[in-house]
Write a protein that holds these residues in place. Structure first.
Motif, PDB file in Angstrom:
ATOM      1  N   LEU A  43     -11.985   1.352  17.634  1.00  7.26           N
ATOM      2  CA  LEU A  43     -13.200   2.551  17.379  1.00  7.26           C
ATOM      3  C   LEU A  43     -12.672   3.590  16.563  1.00  7.26           C
ATOM      4  CD1 LEU A  43     -15.742   2.088  19.685  1.00  7.26           C
ATOM      5  CD2 LEU A  43     -16.625   1.642  17.040  1.00  7.26           C
ATOM      6  N   PHE A  44     -11.467   4.387  17.413  1.00  4.76           N
ATOM      7  CA  PHE A  44     -10.639   5.291  16.833  1.00  4.76           C
ATOM      8  C   PHE A  44     -10.573   5.382  15.376  1.00  4.76           C
ATOM      9  CE2 PHE A  44      -6.881   8.642  17.615  1.00  4.76           C
ATOM     10  CZ  PHE A  44      -8.167   9.691  18.141  1.00  4.76           C
ATOM     11  N   THR A  45      -9.392   4.428  14.744  1.00  8.61           N
ATOM     12  CA  THR A  45      -8.813   3.754  14.108  1.00  8.61           C
ATOM     13  C   THR A  45      -9.764   4.137  12.656  1.00  8.61           C
ATOM     14  OG1 THR A  45      -7.476   2.979  14.855  1.00  8.61           O
ATOM     15  CG2 THR A  45      -7.544   2.491  12.519  1.00  8.61           C
ATOM     16  N   MET A  46     -10.754   3.591  13.319  1.00  6.74           N
ATOM     17  CA  MET A  46     -11.895   3.498  11.624  1.00  6.74           C
ATOM     18  C   MET A  46     -12.761   5.152  11.600  1.00  6.74           C
ATOM     19  SD  MET A  46     -12.207   0.198  10.891  1.00  6.74           S
ATOM     20  CE  MET A  46     -13.936   0.355  10.377  1.00  6.74           C
ATOM     21  N   ALA A  47     -12.801   5.185  12.729  1.00  6.33           N
ATOM     22  CA  ALA A  47     -13.346   6.480  12.490  1.00  6.33           C
ATOM     23  C   ALA A  47     -12.097   7.691  11.052  1.00  6.33           C
ATOM     24  CB  ALA A  47     -13.723   7.438  13.402  1.00  6.33           C
ATOM     25  N   GLY A  48     -11.016   7.165  11.740  1.00  5.39           N
ATOM     26  CA  GLY A  48     -10.424   7.670  10.680  1.00  5.39           C
ATOM     27  C   GLY A  48     -10.141   8.687  11.556  1.00  5.39           C
ATOM     28  N   LEU A  49      -7.964   8.633  11.364  1.00  3.20           N
ATOM     29  CA  LEU A  49      -7.030   9.616  11.689  1.00  3.20           C
ATOM     30  C   LEU A  49      -6.665  10.414  11.239  1.00  3.20           C
ATOM     31  CD1 LEU A  49      -4.379   6.618  12.616  1.00  3.20           C
ATOM     32  CD2 LEU A  49      -6.220   7.740  14.158  1.00  3.20           C
ATOM     33  N   GLN A  50      -6.882  12.034  11.628  1.00  2.00           N
ATOM     34  CA  GLN A  50      -6.716  13.062  10.665  1.00  2.00           C
ATOM     35  C   GLN A  50      -6.220  14.099  11.965  1.00  2.00           C
ATOM     36  OE1 GLN A  50     -11.185  14.784  10.174  1.00  2.00           O
ATOM     37  NE2 GLN A  50     -11.078  13.336   8.538  1.00  2.00           N
ATOM     38  N   ARG A  51      -4.521  14.684  11.086  1.00  2.00           N
ATOM     39  CA  ARG A  51      -4.269  15.853  12.266  1.00  2.00           C
ATOM     40  C   ARG A  51      -4.813  17.072  11.793  1.00  2.00           C
ATOM     41  NH1 ARG A  51       1.608  13.925  12.174  1.00  2.00           N
ATOM     42  NH2 ARG A  51       1.899  11.319  12.825  1.00  2.00           N
ATOM     43  N   GLY A  52      -4.898  17.645  12.762  1.00  2.00           N
ATOM     44  CA  GLY A  52      -5.377  19.335  12.801  1.00  2.00           C
ATOM     45  C   GLY A  52      -6.891  19.786  12.050  1.00  2.00           C
ATOM     46  N   ALA A  53      -7.390  18.733  12.182  1.00  2.00           N
ATOM     47  CA  ALA A  53      -8.947  19.139  11.722  1.00  2.00           C
ATOM     48  C   ALA A  53      -9.483  19.448  12.564  1.00  2.00           C
ATOM     49  CB  ALA A  53      -9.497  18.086  11.176  1.00  2.00           C
ATOM     50  N   PRO A  54     -10.587  20.529  13.052  1.00  2.00           N
ATOM     51  CA  PRO A  54     -11.299  20.634  13.813  1.00  2.00           C
ATOM     52  C   PRO A  54     -12.847  19.817  13.844  1.00  2.00           C
ATOM     53  CG  PRO A  54     -11.431  22.624  12.199  1.00  2.00           C
ATOM     54  CD  PRO A  54     -10.491  21.497  12.029  1.00  2.00           C
ATOM     55  N   PRO A  55     -13.592  19.280  15.179  1.00  2.00           N
ATOM     56  CA  PRO A  55     -14.612  18.537  14.941  1.00  2.00           C
ATOM     57  C   PRO A  55     -15.309  19.989  14.895  1.00  2.00           C
ATOM     58  CG  PRO A  55     -13.769  19.219  17.600  1.00  2.00           C
ATOM     59  CD  PRO A  55     -12.530  19.864  15.965  1.00  2.00           C
ATOM     60  N   PRO A  67     -16.645  14.717  16.086  1.00  2.00           N
ATOM     61  CA  PRO A  67     -16.541  14.465  17.484  1.00  2.00           C
ATOM     62  C   PRO A  67     -17.127  13.291  18.504  1.00  2.00           C
ATOM     63  CG  PRO A  67     -18.241  15.619  16.506  1.00  2.00           C
ATOM     64  CD  PRO A  67     -17.817  15.317  15.430  1.00  2.00           C
ATOM     65  N   LEU A  68     -18.301  12.631  17.091  1.00  2.00           N
ATOM     66  CA  LEU A  68     -18.807  11.439  17.591  1.00  2.00           C
ATOM     67  C   LEU A  68     -17.958  10.291  17.969  1.00  2.00           C
ATOM     68  CD1 LEU A  68     -21.350  10.280  18.070  1.00  2.00           C
ATOM     69  CD2 LEU A  68     -21.857   9.154  16.177  1.00  2.00           C
ATOM     70  N   PRO A  69     -17.724   9.584  17.699  1.00  2.00           N
ATOM     71  CA  PRO A  69     -16.569   8.505  17.892  1.00  2.00           C
ATOM     72  C   PRO A  69     -15.684   9.052  18.835  1.00  2.00           C
ATOM     73  CG  PRO A  69     -16.611   8.588  14.822  1.00  2.00           C
ATOM     74  CD  PRO A  69     -16.894   9.987  15.901  1.00  2.00           C
ATOM     75  N   GLN A  70     -15.568   9.979  18.755  1.00  2.00           N
ATOM     76  CA  GLN A  70     -14.548  10.372  20.207  1.00  2.00           C
ATOM     77  C   GLN A  70     -15.197  10.524  21.657  1.00  2.00           C
ATOM     78  OE1 GLN A  70     -12.350  14.200  19.085  1.00  2.00           O
ATOM     79  NE2 GLN A  70     -11.779  13.456  17.636  1.00  2.00           N
ATOM     80  N   ALA A  71     -16.520  10.959  21.440  1.00  2.00           N
ATOM     81  CA  ALA A  71     -17.294  11.402  22.675  1.00  2.00           C
ATOM     82  C   ALA A  71     -17.586   9.316  23.022  1.00  2.00           C
ATOM     83  CB  ALA A  71     -18.925  11.813  22.060  1.00  2.00           C
ATOM     84  N   LEU A  72     -18.365   8.597  22.105  1.00  2.00           N
ATOM     85  CA  LEU A  72     -18.579   7.370  21.801  1.00  2.00           C
ATOM     86  C   LEU A  72     -17.539   6.167  23.094  1.00  2.00           C
ATOM     87  CD1 LEU A  72     -19.776   6.133  19.109  1.00  2.00           C
ATOM     88  CD2 LEU A  72     -21.214   6.390  21.117  1.00  2.00           C
ATOM     89  N   ILE A  73     -15.898   6.776  22.715  1.00  2.00           N
ATOM     90  CA  ILE A  73     -14.990   6.111  23.567  1.00  2.00           C
ATOM     91  C   ILE A  73     -14.562   7.176  24.962  1.00  2.00           C
ATOM     92  CG2 ILE A  73     -12.669   5.944  23.008  1.00  2.00           C
ATOM     93  CD1 ILE A  73     -12.355   6.375  19.929  1.00  2.00           C
ATOM     94  N   LEU A  74     -14.609   8.607  24.991  1.00  2.00           N
ATOM     95  CA  LEU A  74     -14.751   8.280  26.466  1.00  2.00           C
ATOM     96  C   LEU A  74     -16.079   7.841  26.952  1.00  2.00           C
ATOM     97  CD1 LEU A  74     -13.073  10.512  28.013  1.00  2.00           C
ATOM     98  CD2 LEU A  74     -15.419  12.095  27.407  1.00  2.00           C
ATOM     99  N   THR A  75     -17.061   7.567  26.806  1.00  2.00           N
ATOM    100  CA  THR A  75     -18.127   6.699  27.002  1.00  2.00           C
ATOM    101  C   THR A  75     -17.544   5.509  27.857  1.00  2.00           C
ATOM    102  OG1 THR A  75     -19.561   8.204  26.257  1.00  2.00           O
ATOM    103  CG2 THR A  75     -19.914   6.597  27.622  1.00  2.00           C
TER     104      THR A  75
END
Length: 112
Positions: A43-55, A67-75
């Protein structure tokens, strides 16, 4: 970077499936844990890996991270922790009652 993550996810899936086919119930539990963590990485990889980009959208930035994939993964990690604790207690109680963690012995049949 996505190629490296895909290889790592594939290795985690392979190890998880190997552990889930084991006769030991503790290995099956560890296999399910690895499988769920590999799904989190997918899920994290499919959302796209970006460095330094603010959510955040209101900042004056050229690109932003979703920020949605990060919230889904945290849940999913929190739910996974609760399920793991529950299944660990079930494995412990099973061992206390039957004095074995072998799935074939718990089934009540012997190998032929």
């Amino acid at each position: 970077m996505e190629i490296l993550m895909s290889v790592v996810i594939g290795i985690l899936f392979a190890v998880a499936v190997y552990l889930m086919f084991s006769r030991n119930i503790i290995r099956v539990l560890i296999g399910t844990l690895l499988l769920s963590h590999s799904v989190h990485l997918i899920l994290f990889t499919m959302a796209g890996l970006q460095r330094g980009a603010p959510p955040l959208l209101f900042l004056e930035a050229e690109a932003y991270a979703d920020p949605l994939p990060q919230a889904l993964i945290l849940t999913a990690i929190v739910i996974n922790f609760g399920v793991t604790a529950f299944v660990s207690v079930l494995v412990y109680r099973t061992y206390q009652e039957h004095k074995t963690v072998d799935l074939y012995d718990l089934r009540g049949e012997k190998d032929e």
